[in-house]
Scaffold this motif. Structure first.
Motif, mmCIF file in Angstrom:
data_model
loop_
_atom_site.group_PDB
_atom_site.id
_atom_site.type_symbol
_atom_site.label_atom_id
_atom_site.label_comp_id
_atom_site.label_asym_id
_atom_site.label_seq_id
_atom_site.Cartn_x
_atom_site.Cartn_y
_atom_site.Cartn_z
ATOM 1 N N ASN A 44 0.833 -1.193 0.000
ATOM 2 C CA ASN A 44 0.000 0.000 0.000
ATOM 3 C C ASN A 44 0.876 1.254 0.000
ATOM 4 O O ASN A 44 0.600 2.197 -0.746
ATOM 5 C CB ASN A 44 -0.935 -0.007 1.205
ATOM 6 C CG ASN A 44 -1.953 1.101 1.140
ATOM 7 O OD1 ASN A 44 -2.558 1.322 0.105
ATOM 8 N ND2 ASN A 44 -2.125 1.809 2.239
ATOM 9 N N ARG A 45 1.919 1.274 0.819
ATOM 10 C CA ARG A 45 2.828 2.421 0.831
ATOM 11 C C ARG A 45 3.462 2.623 -0.536
ATOM 12 O O ARG A 45 3.586 3.748 -1.021
ATOM 13 C CB ARG A 45 3.917 2.247 1.903
ATOM 14 C CG ARG A 45 3.426 2.519 3.315
ATOM 15 C CD ARG A 45 4.583 2.580 4.299
ATOM 16 N NE ARG A 45 5.328 1.344 4.392
ATOM 17 C CZ ARG A 45 5.045 0.340 5.208
ATOM 18 N NH1 ARG A 45 4.009 0.415 6.022
ATOM 19 N NH2 ARG A 45 5.794 -0.743 5.228
ATOM 20 N N HIS A 46 3.839 1.517 -1.172
ATOM 21 C CA HIS A 46 4.438 1.591 -2.511
ATOM 22 C C HIS A 46 3.430 2.156 -3.514
ATOM 23 O O HIS A 46 3.778 3.019 -4.328
ATOM 24 C CB HIS A 46 4.921 0.207 -2.941
ATOM 25 C CG HIS A 46 5.450 0.156 -4.333
ATOM 26 N ND1 HIS A 46 6.670 0.694 -4.687
ATOM 27 C CD2 HIS A 46 4.934 -0.354 -5.466
ATOM 28 C CE1 HIS A 46 6.867 0.521 -5.977
ATOM 29 N NE2 HIS A 46 5.822 -0.122 -6.477
ATOM 30 N N LEU A 47 2.194 1.680 -3.463
ATOM 31 C CA LEU A 47 1.162 2.150 -4.388
ATOM 32 C C LEU A 47 0.837 3.628 -4.158
ATOM 33 O O LEU A 47 0.623 4.373 -5.120
ATOM 34 C CB LEU A 47 -0.099 1.296 -4.254
ATOM 35 C CG LEU A 47 0.007 -0.126 -4.799
ATOM 36 C CD1 LEU A 47 -1.232 -0.930 -4.403
ATOM 37 C CD2 LEU A 47 0.209 -0.140 -6.297
ATOM 38 N N VAL A 48 0.801 4.051 -2.908
ATOM 39 C CA VAL A 48 0.531 5.455 -2.607
ATOM 40 C C VAL A 48 1.649 6.336 -3.157
ATOM 41 O O VAL A 48 1.391 7.383 -3.769
ATOM 42 C CB VAL A 48 0.347 5.663 -1.083
ATOM 43 C CG1 VAL A 48 0.388 7.132 -0.710
ATOM 44 C CG2 VAL A 48 -0.959 5.031 -0.611
ATOM 45 N N ALA A 49 2.902 5.896 -2.984
ATOM 46 C CA ALA A 49 4.039 6.652 -3.520
ATOM 47 C C ALA A 49 3.988 6.689 -5.041
ATOM 48 O O ALA A 49 4.246 7.726 -5.661
ATOM 49 C CB ALA A 49 5.356 6.039 -3.037
ATOM 50 N N GLU A 64 1.319 6.448 -6.916
ATOM 51 C CA GLU A 64 0.223 7.331 -7.309
ATOM 52 C C GLU A 64 0.660 8.795 -7.216
ATOM 53 O O GLU A 64 0.371 9.599 -8.096
ATOM 54 C CB GLU A 64 -0.999 7.106 -6.422
ATOM 55 C CG GLU A 64 -2.156 8.027 -6.781
ATOM 56 C CD GLU A 64 -3.299 7.977 -5.777
ATOM 57 O OE1 GLU A 64 -4.386 8.455 -6.132
ATOM 58 O OE2 GLU A 64 -3.098 7.493 -4.649
ATOM 59 N N ARG A 65 1.374 9.133 -6.135
ATOM 60 C CA ARG A 65 1.852 10.505 -5.967
ATOM 61 C C ARG A 65 2.783 10.887 -7.121
ATOM 62 O O ARG A 65 2.668 11.979 -7.695
ATOM 63 C CB ARG A 65 2.569 10.640 -4.622
ATOM 64 C CG ARG A 65 3.024 12.040 -4.284
ATOM 65 C CD ARG A 65 3.624 12.151 -2.887
ATOM 66 N NE ARG A 65 4.605 11.132 -2.586
ATOM 67 C CZ ARG A 65 4.425 10.133 -1.716
ATOM 68 N NH1 ARG A 65 3.293 10.007 -1.063
ATOM 69 N NH2 ARG A 65 5.380 9.249 -1.499
ATOM 70 N N ASN A 66 3.666 9.974 -7.498
ATOM 71 C CA ASN A 66 4.571 10.237 -8.624
ATOM 72 C C ASN A 66 3.803 10.423 -9.928
ATOM 73 O O ASN A 66 4.131 11.313 -10.727
ATOM 74 C CB ASN A 66 5.591 9.101 -8.775
ATOM 75 C CG ASN A 66 6.593 9.074 -7.643
ATOM 76 O OD1 ASN A 66 6.818 10.080 -6.972
ATOM 77 N ND2 ASN A 66 7.200 7.927 -7.418
ATOM 78 N N TRP A 67 2.796 9.590 -10.147
ATOM 79 C CA TRP A 67 2.001 9.706 -11.379
ATOM 80 C C TRP A 67 1.218 11.010 -11.408
ATOM 81 O O TRP A 67 1.082 11.634 -12.453
ATOM 82 C CB TRP A 67 1.058 8.522 -11.528
ATOM 83 C CG TRP A 67 1.753 7.262 -11.952
ATOM 84 C CD1 TRP A 67 2.966 7.167 -12.575
ATOM 85 C CD2 TRP A 67 1.285 5.932 -11.798
ATOM 86 N NE1 TRP A 67 3.270 5.852 -12.800
ATOM 87 C CE2 TRP A 67 2.262 5.072 -12.338
ATOM 88 C CE3 TRP A 67 0.134 5.384 -11.247
ATOM 89 C CZ2 TRP A 67 2.122 3.691 -12.347
ATOM 90 C CZ3 TRP A 67 -0.003 4.001 -11.265
ATOM 91 C CH2 TRP A 67 0.978 3.183 -11.807
ATOM 92 N N ARG A 68 0.713 11.438 -10.252
ATOM 93 C CA ARG A 68 -0.011 12.714 -10.192
ATOM 94 C C ARG A 68 0.924 13.883 -10.508
ATOM 95 O O ARG A 68 0.544 14.807 -11.221
ATOM 96 C CB ARG A 68 -0.658 12.903 -8.820
ATOM 97 C CG ARG A 68 -1.866 12.027 -8.588
ATOM 98 C CD ARG A 68 -2.505 12.319 -7.232
ATOM 99 N NE ARG A 68 -3.592 11.418 -6.964
ATOM 100 C CZ ARG A 68 -4.851 11.641 -7.346
ATOM 101 N NH1 ARG A 68 -5.147 12.720 -8.016
ATOM 102 N NH2 ARG A 68 -5.798 10.771 -7.054
ATOM 103 N N GLU A 69 2.148 13.826 -9.953
ATOM 104 C CA GLU A 69 3.127 14.876 -10.230
ATOM 105 C C GLU A 69 3.494 14.890 -11.708
ATOM 106 O O GLU A 69 3.573 15.958 -12.329
ATOM 107 C CB GLU A 69 4.380 14.675 -9.370
ATOM 108 C CG GLU A 69 4.165 14.961 -7.894
ATOM 109 C CD GLU A 69 5.345 14.570 -7.029
ATOM 110 O OE1 GLU A 69 6.407 14.170 -7.572
ATOM 111 O OE2 GLU A 69 5.216 14.653 -5.795
#
Length: 72
Positions: free
Chosen positions: A30-35, A37-42
Motif C-alpha cells: 500500500n505504501r508503494h502504491l501510494v508513492a 500514485e503521488r509520482n504519477w499525479r506529479e
C-alpha cells in the motif's frame, strides 16, 4: 466448552503469525502504491503544464502567421 489442545493452539498461533506477515506485506504494498500514485499525479501535472505551454506557443505562432498574412 472444551479447552484447546496443544496442536490447536500451535495451529492458531501459526495462522496468526501468517496473518501478521500478510498484513505487513499488504501495508508495504500500500505504501508503494501510494508513492507510485503521488509520482504519477506529479508527472500528470507536469505533462499538463507542458501541454498548456505548447498550446500557447502554437497559438502565438498562428497569430504571427495571420499577422504576416495580413501585412503581405
Amino acid at each position: 466448552m472444551a479447552p484447546m489442545d496443544e496442536p490447536d493452539i500451535n495451529t492458531l498461533s501459526e495462522r496468526i503469525k501468517q496473518l501478521i506477515a500478510l498484513c505487513d506485506q499488504l501495508q508495504q504494498q500500500n505504501r508503494h502504491l501510494v508513492a507510485q500514485e503521488r509520482n504519477w499525479r506529479e508527472e500528470r501535472m507536469q505533462l499538463i503544464e507542458k501541454n498548456d505551454l505548447a498550446r500557447q506557443k502554437v497559438e502565438a505562432m498562428i497569430l504571427r502567421l495571420k499577422a504576416l498574412e495580413h501585412d503581405s
